[in-house]
Structures are given as structure tokens and as C-alpha cells.
Design an enzyme around this catalytic site. Sequence first.
Site: not given
Length: 490
Positions: A459, A86, A33, A139, A196, A199-200, A113, A203, A12-14
Site C-alpha cells: 500500500r 411486513k 387487520n 424468534s 435478532k 440470531h438470524n 424482522n 442461524e 398473518a399466521v405469526m
Amino acid sequence: MSKHDIGLIGLAVMGQNLVLNMANHGFSVGVYNRTTATTDEFVGGLKNEPADKVYPGAAERIAGYHTPEEFVASLKSPRRVMIMVKAGAPVDAVIQQLKPLLAPGDIIIDGGNSDFRDTNRRHEEIKAANLRFIGTGVSGGEEGALKGPSIMPGGHHEAWPFVKDVFQTISAKVGPNNDIPCCDWVGDAGAGHYVKMIHNGIEYGDMQLICEAYFILKNVLGLTNDELYEVFKEWNEGELESYLIEITRDIFSVKEPDGSHLVDKILDTAQQKGTGKWMSQHALDLGVPTTLITEAVYARCLSAQKDGRVRASGLLKGIAETKFTGDKKQFIEDVRQALYASKLCSYAQGYVQLDAAAKEFGWNLNNGNIALLWRGGCIIRSRFLGDIKSAFDKNPTLENLLLDDFFRSAVEKAQPSWRRVIATSVQMGLPIPVFSAALSYFDGYRQARLPANLLQAQRDYFGAHTYERTDQPRGKMFHTDWIRERKQPS
Ligand code: 6PG
């Protein structure tokens, strides 16, 4: 062609852009692929790509293979196979396909991811097969993959020396000489994918904070898109300088053929692939208050309830519209300061969760180095991360970023603005879930005494769950028969 330095599966593009980045830096790359046509189109199309995308000589360093067997046989030993497919079952499927073809000591690298829990599991499975596994965050999106991503590798530490050269060569660079790679070993098992995920999540928080700042400026001050462009342009020249502020500035400049702004035509329903949600879920598992990022996830969920919100907008009214009567320029500065202080709370929470996860999984994480990984190449890259690295360099065991002298004084300076922005927005009925979560976190974290004493009493009253006392040693539990002790109803 001699054997390749590294192989990559998943065009894929990445994946394609990572291959180009590697070949552009002199590495020989074998690619495979599942759909052969994709492989052939990619390799066959290299000659048609511009020289700033496929450097001279790079195409000759890339070869495509039609079977996993040919692909694996084309790689130098120990083989390094990067998977860019994926997240989820597809990663497991590729690993199962590769395992019988690899030799002891070969390295499988998952650059997607992936959920860190899957990476923890795969790390053990692959180690048991006498192979080595790396789960790495990558990333920076498609542009980052081509020009220099932030790379956050973790897993089998013995594999790191064999991939360090490739990853640090292709990663983003920072520092005064632009030669410090935004790539370094993070830690064991799923630590790379955990970083990661954090990080997300951060983000998500940054993006929601920027969106709330936009919403406030637009609805309190009535700023136009052209004025918003100028505000974010100015903000990107100061302490908020970052990729996300920069692209937000640019978004306000994009117009339709009729001269209207594209941003006004975009439907207000956010989507999410799930990495921010995972962070919030694990924060709850750890018992860590990652409130801003969780509110940012929920803000996306609420935005997705578009039809319901449209129906409710006709039924639920706020208070009578109050008009802003203050100084416009000062309020814009107030919003900038509120954004900065809120952003700090988000990063503070993210690091508290990193510390809790490191303790939970026995990882030895270096918080200052992680800030350096994020300093360039990734989506949250910013000047701000340089200050975070400095904070952890000064005190590697800093309990909370809010307690660092530099940040503590910055937040104290921002407080009047922060509180004015929250108060004004609340008075005008504007939803600011992450701005307000940030201030509540700050006000909660700095309180020596919270109202949980009453909660413990409740409680114990209904569930005999017991409570500790302020005048007794910690851990000593008490119970009261509240029904007997209470003022008896007359
Ligand atoms: C990155 C990004 C990327 C993320 C997409 C979509 O670091 O390059 O974080 O990994 O998956 O931006 O994320 P959401 O769909 O969850 O917003």
C-alpha cells in the site's frame, strides 16, 4: 367487554399465533387487520380450533375491530399496540396511522424482522411524539409464536415494565424447573432488533454448516438418507443437540408416496429474506470479520445461480476423483467434531460483532443474558447456548468465546478431526465455504503475526499510505520511497 390488556395489528399466521398465545395465558387481546375479512375470519374461526391451540376461555378474551379508532379505544392505558406486519414501509405506515390515535406514554411494539437502523430511527421519531417504542425480535417461527417464542425486546426502557409481564408469560421457558423466560430487556433503541439480526445471521451459519456436513457425508462416504437420519439422530443426543439438528434428522425421514426421499426432490437453490445479509453488511461497516455468516450468505447466493452452475458443471472439472479409503465411523465422528468447532467460531464471531455494535451505538448488552434468550424458543436454540451462557457468566467481558477455557479445550480436541475433514473435502473437490472459513478464522485469530506487513508495504509502495513499525510506538507512521530504495532493475 372490558378494555384489553394489549392490542395486535397484523393477522398473518405469526400475529394470529401470538394473539392465541397471549389469550391462552389469560390476557385480553384486541386485534385489528387492514383487511377486515381477515379479522372476522380469525375471530369467527376461534370456536372451531382444537383446545390445544385455543385453550378453554381464550376465545372470549379476543375481540376483533374494524377500524383503528375502535381498536385503539378498546385498549387499557397505557396502551400497548404490537405490530406484526411486513418489515419496511408497512411498519411506518401503521405507525403513522396509530400516532394521532394514541395518548402520551402509550407504547408501540414492532415485532417483525425490522432492520435495526429503521428501529433506531423509529425510536427517536416516536419518542419525539411523546410515545414509547419497542423493537423486538420474535424468534421460533409460527410454532414458536403459539407455544413460546424467544423474545428480544429493546427500545424505550420506560416501556419495558408495561410489557414485561405479557412477553415473559408467553415466551419459551428454560432451566431445571422450566420457568426461566427466554425474554428479557436487551437494550436501547434498535438493540432488540440488532440481537435478532445476529440470531438470524448465526442461524444462516448453523444451517450452512449442517448442509456442508450433509454434503460431505453424502459425497465422501456415500451415506444414504436413512443413514443420515441415524447420524443426525445420534448427533442430536450429544453436544450438538439443537432445534436445527433435530429438524435435519426429521427431514431425512420424510418420504414421497413412491418411497423416495422428499429431500432429494427439493431444488438446490436457497432463498433469503435478508436478515443474514444485513448482519454481513454491518460487519463490514464495523470492520468485524464475520466470515462464516458472510460465507453462508454467499453460499445461498451461489446456490441460486443454478442455471449457471449446471452449465459450468459440464465445462469445469475438478481433479481426478479421489476415493475415501479411511474408517467410515471415524470420519463421521470427524465431521461431528468439525461441525462443533466451526459452530463455535460462528458464535464467537457473532458475539464479537455484538460487542462492536454495542460500542458503536452505546448499548449496554449482556452477552450471557442474550445466550439465555436464545437458549429456548428460537431457531438456534441448543444445549450449546447453555455453555455460552456459562462462559459469559464466568467472564462477562470475555473478548472472544474461543478464549473461554471450556471452548478452548473443546476446539483443541476437535482440531485433528476438523483438519482431516477440511483436507479430505478439498482433496475431493467439495465446496465447504463455511467449514473452511471457520478453520481459517481459528488459524488467523490465533496467529500473533499475519502477512499484513507485506500488505502495508504494498500500500505504501503504490499509494504512499504509510505504515507502522514493529520497533516503534503504535501510531507512529512511516513512508518509504520504494522506487528509490528498491534494487534498481539492471
Ligand atoms: C426466526 C426465523 C425467521 C426468519 C425465517 C426466514 O427467528 O423465527 O429466523 O425470523 O425470517 O426463518 O429467514 P430467511 O428467509 O432469511 O432464511
